[in-house]
Design a protein around this motif. Structure first.
Motif, PDB file in Angstrom:
ATOM      1  N   SER A  90      -3.850   2.124 -59.293  1.00 11.35           N
ATOM      2  CA  SER A  90      -2.490   2.642 -59.439  1.00 11.35           C
ATOM      3  C   SER A  90      -2.296   3.898 -58.596  1.00 11.35           C
ATOM      4  O   SER A  90      -1.219   4.108 -58.033  1.00 11.35           O
ATOM      5  N   LEU A  91      -3.328   4.735 -58.486  1.00 11.46           N
ATOM      6  CA  LEU A  91      -3.229   5.918 -57.632  1.00 11.46           C
ATOM      7  C   LEU A  91      -3.069   5.541 -56.163  1.00 11.46           C
ATOM      8  O   LEU A  91      -2.332   6.198 -55.427  1.00 11.46           O
ATOM      9  N   MET A  92      -3.732   4.490 -55.739  1.00 11.20           N
ATOM     10  CA  MET A  92      -3.651   4.059 -54.346  1.00 11.20           C
ATOM     11  C   MET A  92      -2.241   3.584 -53.984  1.00 11.20           C
ATOM     12  O   MET A  92      -1.871   3.585 -52.816  1.00 11.20           O
ATOM     13  N   LYS A  93      -1.442   3.227 -54.984  1.00  9.56           N
ATOM     14  CA  LYS A  93      -0.079   2.767 -54.728  1.00  9.56           C
ATOM     15  C   LYS A  93       0.916   3.923 -54.674  1.00  9.56           C
ATOM     16  O   LYS A  93       2.060   3.720 -54.291  1.00  9.56           O
ATOM     17  N   TYR A  94       0.505   5.121 -55.068  1.00  4.23           N
ATOM     18  CA  TYR A  94       1.409   6.271 -55.069  1.00  4.23           C
ATOM     19  C   TYR A  94       1.813   6.627 -53.644  1.00  4.23           C
ATOM     20  O   TYR A  94       1.105   6.334 -52.683  1.00  4.23           O
ATOM     21  N   SER A  95       2.941   7.310 -53.548  1.00  2.12           N
ATOM     22  CA  SER A  95       3.393   7.762 -52.237  1.00  2.12           C
ATOM     23  C   SER A  95       2.442   8.836 -51.712  1.00  2.12           C
ATOM     24  O   SER A  95       1.746   9.500 -52.484  1.00  2.12           O
ATOM     25  N   ILE A  96       2.424   9.010 -50.422  1.00  6.34           N
ATOM     26  CA  ILE A  96       1.536   9.976 -49.786  1.00  6.34           C
ATOM     27  C   ILE A  96       1.831  11.395 -50.277  1.00  6.34           C
ATOM     28  O   ILE A  96       0.920  12.151 -50.585  1.00  6.34           O
ATOM     29  N   SER A  97       3.093  11.740 -50.372  1.00 10.54           N
ATOM     30  CA  SER A  97       3.453  13.089 -50.806  1.00 10.54           C
ATOM     31  C   SER A  97       3.031  13.345 -52.238  1.00 10.54           C
ATOM     32  O   SER A  97       2.523  14.415 -52.567  1.00 10.54           O
ATOM     33  N   LYS A  98       3.217  12.359 -53.101  1.00 11.02           N
ATOM     34  CA  LYS A  98       2.818  12.521 -54.502  1.00 11.02           C
ATOM     35  C   LYS A  98       1.299  12.648 -54.610  1.00 11.02           C
ATOM     36  O   LYS A  98       0.789  13.486 -55.356  1.00 11.02           O
ATOM     37  N   LEU A  99       0.581  11.819 -53.868  1.00  6.97           N
ATOM     38  CA  LEU A  99      -0.886  11.905 -53.871  1.00  6.97           C
ATOM     39  C   LEU A  99      -1.353  13.271 -53.381  1.00  6.97           C
ATOM     40  O   LEU A  99      -2.267  13.869 -53.960  1.00  6.97           O
ATOM     41  N   TYR A 100      -0.742  13.772 -52.319  1.00  5.14           N
ATOM     42  CA  TYR A 100      -1.154  15.059 -51.768  1.00  5.14           C
ATOM     43  C   TYR A 100      -0.862  16.187 -52.749  1.00  5.14           C
ATOM     44  O   TYR A 100      -1.685  17.084 -52.927  1.00  5.14           O
ATOM     45  N   ASP A 101       0.281  16.139 -53.427  1.00  5.54           N
ATOM     46  CA  ASP A 101       0.600  17.156 -54.437  1.00  5.54           C
ATOM     47  C   ASP A 101      -0.409  17.110 -55.586  1.00  5.54           C
ATOM     48  O   ASP A 101      -0.870  18.146 -56.065  1.00  5.54           O
ATOM     49  N   MET A 102      -0.746  15.904 -56.033  1.00  2.00           N
ATOM     50  CA  MET A 102      -1.744  15.760 -57.099  1.00  2.00           C
ATOM     51  C   MET A 102      -3.103  16.268 -56.640  1.00  2.00           C
ATOM     52  O   MET A 102      -3.840  16.889 -57.405  1.00  2.00           O
ATOM     53  N   TYR A 103      -3.437  16.011 -55.379  1.00  2.00           N
ATOM     54  CA  TYR A 103      -4.708  16.482 -54.818  1.00  2.00           C
ATOM     55  C   TYR A 103      -4.771  18.009 -54.799  1.00  2.00           C
ATOM     56  O   TYR A 103      -5.787  18.600 -55.147  1.00  2.00           O
ATOM     57  N   LEU A 104      -3.686  18.649 -54.382  1.00  2.00           N
ATOM     58  CA  LEU A 104      -3.664  20.116 -54.356  1.00  2.00           C
ATOM     59  C   LEU A 104      -3.858  20.692 -55.750  1.00  2.00           C
ATOM     60  O   LEU A 104      -4.640  21.637 -55.942  1.00  2.00           O
ATOM     61  N   THR A 105      -3.182  20.119 -56.730  1.00  2.00           N
ATOM     62  CA  THR A 105      -3.323  20.576 -58.109  1.00  2.00           C
ATOM     63  C   THR A 105      -4.746  20.352 -58.604  1.00  2.00           C
ATOM     64  O   THR A 105      -5.333  21.229 -59.239  1.00  2.00           O
ATOM     65  N   ALA A 106      -5.304  19.183 -58.309  1.00  2.00           N
ATOM     66  CA  ALA A 106      -6.658  18.859 -58.765  1.00  2.00           C
ATOM     67  C   ALA A 106      -7.696  19.753 -58.104  1.00  2.00           C
ATOM     68  O   ALA A 106      -8.634  20.219 -58.765  1.00  2.00           O
ATOM     69  N   SER A 107      -7.553  20.024 -56.819  1.00  2.00           N
ATOM     70  CA  SER A 107      -8.543  20.858 -56.141  1.00  2.00           C
ATOM     71  C   SER A 107      -8.465  22.300 -56.637  1.00  2.00           C
ATOM     72  O   SER A 107      -9.493  22.973 -56.743  1.00  2.00           O
ATOM     73  N   LYS A 108      -7.273  22.780 -56.975  1.00  2.17           N
ATOM     74  CA  LYS A 108      -7.149  24.133 -57.559  1.00  2.17           C
ATOM     75  C   LYS A 108      -7.837  24.172 -58.919  1.00  2.17           C
ATOM     76  O   LYS A 108      -8.514  25.138 -59.252  1.00  2.17           O
ATOM     77  N   SER A 109      -7.680  23.109 -59.689  1.00  2.29           N
ATOM     78  CA  SER A 109      -8.313  23.036 -60.997  1.00  2.29           C
ATOM     79  C   SER A 109      -9.836  23.023 -60.871  1.00  2.29           C
ATOM     80  O   SER A 109     -10.539  23.664 -61.645  1.00  2.29           O
ATOM     81  N   LEU A 110     -10.343  22.295 -59.886  1.00  4.46           N
ATOM     82  CA  LEU A 110     -11.790  22.256 -59.662  1.00  4.46           C
ATOM     83  C   LEU A 110     -12.328  23.637 -59.272  1.00  4.46           C
ATOM     84  O   LEU A 110     -13.392  24.038 -59.739  1.00  4.46           O
ATOM     85  N   ARG A 111     -11.599  24.342 -58.423  1.00  2.00           N
ATOM     86  CA  ARG A 111     -12.044  25.682 -58.014  1.00  2.00           C
ATOM     87  C   ARG A 111     -12.015  26.663 -59.180  1.00  2.00           C
ATOM     88  O   ARG A 111     -12.872  27.517 -59.296  1.00  2.00           O
ATOM     89  N   ARG A 112     -11.033  26.522 -60.055  1.00  2.00           N
ATOM     90  CA  ARG A 112     -10.929  27.421 -61.205  1.00  2.00           C
ATOM     91  C   ARG A 112     -12.059  27.195 -62.194  1.00  2.00           C
ATOM     92  O   ARG A 112     -12.546  28.120 -62.824  1.00  2.00           O
TER      93      ARG A 112
END
Length: 114
Positions: A90-112
């Motif tokens: 289901s994630l692979m079907k998401y739009s590129i912009s939505k995936l990138y926004d989710m990635y930014l949020t997830a990577s910030k969470s990982l760093r925290r």
């Protein structure tokens, strides 16, 4: 002085048509299926949206769509012992912009959490 979206398009790409063709080629490399009328739909978008889409698609292609999805999965389902294939699909079907926004949020969470 900050350039307007039209000035950015003309400076970096020459014309809106060239920007649209760049965006379409990036999206084709990242996505298995695209609507047939994607080029027509993109031409009707604003220059600012096209620039944002181009930048997001370029960043996702540099990182790799699979890696983007992996980071999102690692943050969203940290306790999962095995990968949830349905969620991955289901994630692979998401739009590129939505995936990138989710990635930014997830990577910030990982760093925290480190």
């Amino acid at each position: 002085m900050k350039l307007s979206p039209l000035a950015k398009v003309k400076k970096e790409f020459g014309s809106k048509d060239k920007l649209v063709s760049e965006v379409v080629s990036l999206l084709k490399s990242l996505s298995e299926t695209l609507p047939e009328d994607i080029e027509k739909r993109l031409k009707s978008q604003t220059n600012q949206k096209l620039i944002k889409l181009y930048n997001n698609a370029k960043k996702v292609s540099e990182i790799g769509k699979e890696k983007v999805v992996e980071v999102i999965l690692r943050v969203k389902r940290p306790e999962a012992k095995k990968v949830d294939e349905d969620y991955r699909k289901s994630l692979m079907k998401y739009s590129i912009s939505k995936l990138y926004d989710m990635y930014l949020t997830a990577s910030k969470s990982l760093r925290r959490n480190k």
